[in-house]
Write an enzyme that holds these catalytic residues in place. Sequence first.
Site, mmCIF file in Angstrom:
data_model
loop_
_atom_site.group_PDB
_atom_site.id
_atom_site.type_symbol
_atom_site.label_atom_id
_atom_site.label_comp_id
_atom_site.label_asym_id
_atom_site.label_seq_id
_atom_site.Cartn_x
_atom_site.Cartn_y
_atom_site.Cartn_z
ATOM 1 C CB SER D 216 0.499 88.724 2.227
ATOM 2 O OG SER D 216 0.729 89.264 3.502
ATOM 3 C CB SER D 254 3.602 93.228 1.338
ATOM 4 O OG SER D 254 3.478 92.198 0.381
ATOM 5 C CD GLU D 256 6.682 90.794 -0.338
ATOM 6 O OE1 GLU D 256 7.911 90.843 -0.435
ATOM 7 O OE2 GLU D 256 5.919 91.688 -0.779
#
Lengths: 340, 340, 340, 340
Positions: D216, D254, D256
């Site tokens: 992340s 991830s 974001e």
Amino acid sequence: MSPGPNNAITDVGEVRVGHVTLCSGREIRTGVTVILPHPGNLFREKVVAAVHVINAFGKVAGTTQVEELGVLETPIALTNTLSVGVAWNGLVEHALRVTPSLTSVNPLVGECNDSYLNDIRSRHVKPEHVLEAIDVAASGPVPEGVVGAGTGMTCYGWKGGIGTASRRTPAALGGYTLGALALANFGDPADLRIGGVSVGASLLPPPPAEAASGGSCVVVLATDAPASSRQLGRIARRVQNGLAWTGTFGGHRSGEYVFAFSTARTVPDRQAQPSLPVRELAEDGPAIEALFRATAEATEEAVINALFTARTVEGVDGHIQYELPVDEVLSLLQRTQERQ
Amino acid sequence: MSPGPNNAITDVGEVRVGHVTLCSGREIRTGVTVILPHPGNLFREKVVAAVHVINAFGKVAGTTQVEELGVLETPIALTNTLSVGVAWNGLVEHALRVTPSLTSVNPLVGECNDSYLNDIRSRHVKPEHVLEAIDVAASGPVPEGVVGAGTGMTCYGWKGGIGTASRRTPAALGGYTLGALALANFGDPADLRIGGVSVGASLLPPPPAEAASGGSCVVVLATDAPASSRQLGRIARRVQNGLAWTGTFGGHRSGEYVFAFSTARTVPDRQAQPSLPVRELAEDGPAIEALFRATAEATEEAVINALFTARTVEGVDGHIQYELPVDEVLSLLQRTQERQ
Amino acid sequence: MSPGPNNAITDVGEVRVGHVTLCSGREIRTGVTVILPHPGNLFREKVVAAVHVINAFGKVAGTTQVEELGVLETPIALTNTLSVGVAWNGLVEHALRVTPSLTSVNPLVGECNDSYLNDIRSRHVKPEHVLEAIDVAASGPVPEGVVGAGTGMTCYGWKGGIGTASRRTPAALGGYTLGALALANFGDPADLRIGGVSVGASLLPPPPAEAASGGSCVVVLATDAPASSRQLGRIARRVQNGLAWTGTFGGHRSGEYVFAFSTARTVPDRQAQPSLPVRELAEDGPAIEALFRATAEATEEAVINALFTARTVEGVDGHIQYELPVDEVLSLLQRTQERQ
Amino acid sequence: MSPGPNNAITDVGEVRVGHVTLCSGREIRTGVTVILPHPGNLFREKVVAAVHVINAFGKVAGTTQVEELGVLETPIALTNTLSVGVAWNGLVEHALRVTPSLTSVNPLVGECNDSYLNDIRSRHVKPEHVLEAIDVAASGPVPEGVVGAGTGMTCYGWKGGIGTASRRTPAALGGYTLGALALANFGDPADLRIGGVSVGASLLPPPPAEAASGGSCVVVLATDAPASSRQLGRIARRVQNGLAWTGTFGGHRSGEYVFAFSTARTVPDRQAQPSLPVRELAEDGPAIEALFRATAEATEEAVINALFTARTVEGVDGHIQYELPVDEVLSLLQRTQERQ
């Protein structure tokens, strides 16, 4: 990841691409490119689709309904900025011809601005050009560079246009194919990177005769993975990574849109049953992540392929857009890679 | 459309609702309400879900991941404005207990502001209350009115709180059930409409001792229709119509959120195969439209049910929120309907 | 809240409305309506704007750029479903004429489907009609009902079309004017409510000869409040409440869009300075809330005004859409109100 | 573009950053980082703000209200995935202390997952740590690497954490400063690129003892440019380009997020007047584009700075995350640049 047999969006299912190139006199440098998810009646047999907007300084038509209903029901047409309405009319004309009872349809149209090379104000694109592009649309290798909607485009200060590429995910992850087609018309010359190498730092095109108006990039994604519209939206969001890998920071005037569809199934226009069985891409295995990587890679390569295949064009007002000096670039890349 | 057997969100699949009501002394008038899509491990067996934001002047946690991945992986918790973090912690605690290896989870929490009746600044809600609400969550009839998160809420100037309702779509359209649960804490007194009748024009609550801070409404929708997350989003957008039918124009400070999920299938945490077979609600038959109407109707009735079941409450600083005078309202409705 | 002098969108600043009505033979029942935020060059002097999508089963062009840049740079054109491209071309033609150097412009077009009364497939609308509508656009009272884009529309089973209304906020809250113009073509007959009274329960139009295709509603909002594009988006979201007050639950096929703009200032095409002074509507006083209420009220009344002013129309295939029997409705409303 | 004096987010206005690092025993490797837009009462003097979601596989709280109202009213807190609720509580505690009458507030919290090094399930972060981080928040140089929320993070397989950078736009374009602070915890080792050079192709970290859960990245942007919330959203969307320049394609797990704010003015909690004068960044000069480029550059460098400053950490279960071998990387970069 490895490309499909044509390294093109046509590696996916029965996808077809058709170009009509309008290049005549000193001032007509424009055209139309259409992408057909399949050769049948798209209104009757829609495909699952999504739209992603990176930077909406750009004109499009048809995006909102695709987002609401998650399907595409016409071919996608790409053309120049002032011809979106014309392309829209061409897609409607096509839909009316193939579907006699139709009274409502949602065309999807994207554009970039080719006014540096093309006399855009005279609007040389006609609805017939869209119909012709649909007629000539073919599977197999896709003509790239100075062709179709890409005829008058500019990319990182060099001649841009149409580029395409594809990637296949490993068999264990579904063995899916993902293809990207870019209408590449964006980027500041000094920013160009190819394979990570800062080409724009060493090699710049001759400065333009006058400032061009904006840039833009439309990327069409196709995959045979059974992605839902939500999942296609997720896939589409990785196009920005692929574009960034070519060096851009995302210019204010660079309208950047992604149109994505899946060929894994068709969605009938009317559905007699309250529900229907479908297959859906797994969300939380590595299958979808492989498609994310495929998207960024295919997008990057589609843009680079546009640059590598486009030839120098002289257009309106004597404006010239030079082709990327491919040999120089290749030797620059080779030098860099040797020493890493 | 006709309601389900309990006229409650629990008419849908195995949905459970649990309340913990905190009502003690002169100043504690608050609580927690949880909605469980099913009694199993939600992290391991997620449900398809969507979020719709009508007016985001309101605090929530967890909405973005639900929108990205299209699934819900914890119970939904509703509480007061300053206890969102506490409820979040309670949901995490629950997830850690039932899933030993878990190191990441996305709780979904909504809130309304009960500070007119409740000493909200002292934050009497604790994570244990969330765990307790999950423990006591039950199917069958749902306690409404001054209960759980609704304990201190106000609606159209009368005592508000929790209300629920359900609707069943015709068998030919799937025979689906849709349930709504509202945490109703919104609306200007003069605007209240019940069954179209402008109750607020004839019947006003005593004016508040001082201006209350904001309002808000969180509506949780459940359905056993096999809707995708995109379709649940479309269904959720009809909540605004149901709220509007109770008279509101949508106040600036009225945070209005919809959390929607489907019980038709579960989505496993990890998926070994690249794709999986699912059923999906037909988009273009009348099945989805019946769910839209069901949503607006169930939402309207859930709010009205909150008003009809809530009893007068005296709380902090001697503030009193009066119950809707149901007999007067019923006779007003009857008079109006007779003459139409 | 009280209306402006014309109870029309033209009560706002210098807003102008122009209609071209195409009504000839047995099958042409369509037209174009344009809304001009001001009489000057909109490309050079843009207005702050926003778009809100309630249900995107509808075709539009130009929305994404408005959302990105927060400005409108052409008149807004409304027409029938298959003429969006034509209207787009008309707006481009207009922009090219008034701005010689222009090579890029973002037209904003909305539509509803008039195929029950109009031979929509023959596409009788031409770009010239858009230019003519712009030419005849006027301030002052706005023709309503069977006019312009509303010529062939249907609303709650009765003849629909164009309606408009306006509201003024109290002087202490800015004394702003907000106007709504609706292209009303939506709703199930049994759902119609007027002033809260369920008209559709007592009074139904003759059933249609065959099922019509979809409905839809486009609402254009104008205000002289100095709202930012974000604030206009918030204002626009209250249109759904106004539509719901007329009875609708929000049909699957009813494409519902809101286009909103402010006349409080203009935004120059090119800005020499890095920043500029502007006035902005206060967010957290009651000024914005008054505009929210004005929006819901003006929207509701604009739809009802379309129904009250539209006359019976016979069109293609002998289809007839009957006008709302206004006297019967008024006596129904009177009876109901007397007894409340 | 050149950085500000500290090459840090604190180069912008009066921005302060505070870290609390929890590093003890063998298993506690976590912390809290707070970013204060100014040292005053943020609830009373809010700042214009925006949120952009790149990939919402991540937990956040508070984003929806920021998007609706365009302001931030608390410090921003960053922490680990299972501590979002705790950080939320800490921000509420702070708000209650500094604003006695407050009964509603919208904390903004972001997170990354540090469970590879940190015993995340034991939740060692407490609300007091947030208060302490606010207390120690300072202007001037910002500690980077293994500090605050970055204590247990991993980036491209190396030890990650906190990084920051800033850029100044040319005086003629406003002379604005833009700063980025990244909580960097993302990326596949083989993908790492630094300055375009594919570091991950030559230099890989030792393989992890077991697969880590997700990655992340949260990026906080600050600028003194008088950007509106819509413009901050546009600026925030360029973070994805900066992240992509470090090599990532945007992994499925991830999460974001971008949180952006402007220090150019404050927005009072209550506004007595219906409108107020403000300055707004020009949209269509080059000023905003310079901020776009600044964003991509500062984001890229913030991530690289996290990698360059983080030191090797051993944590829970004997897991070790190694620091990037900076000398090797620098010589690799030098070799590559020499030969280009």
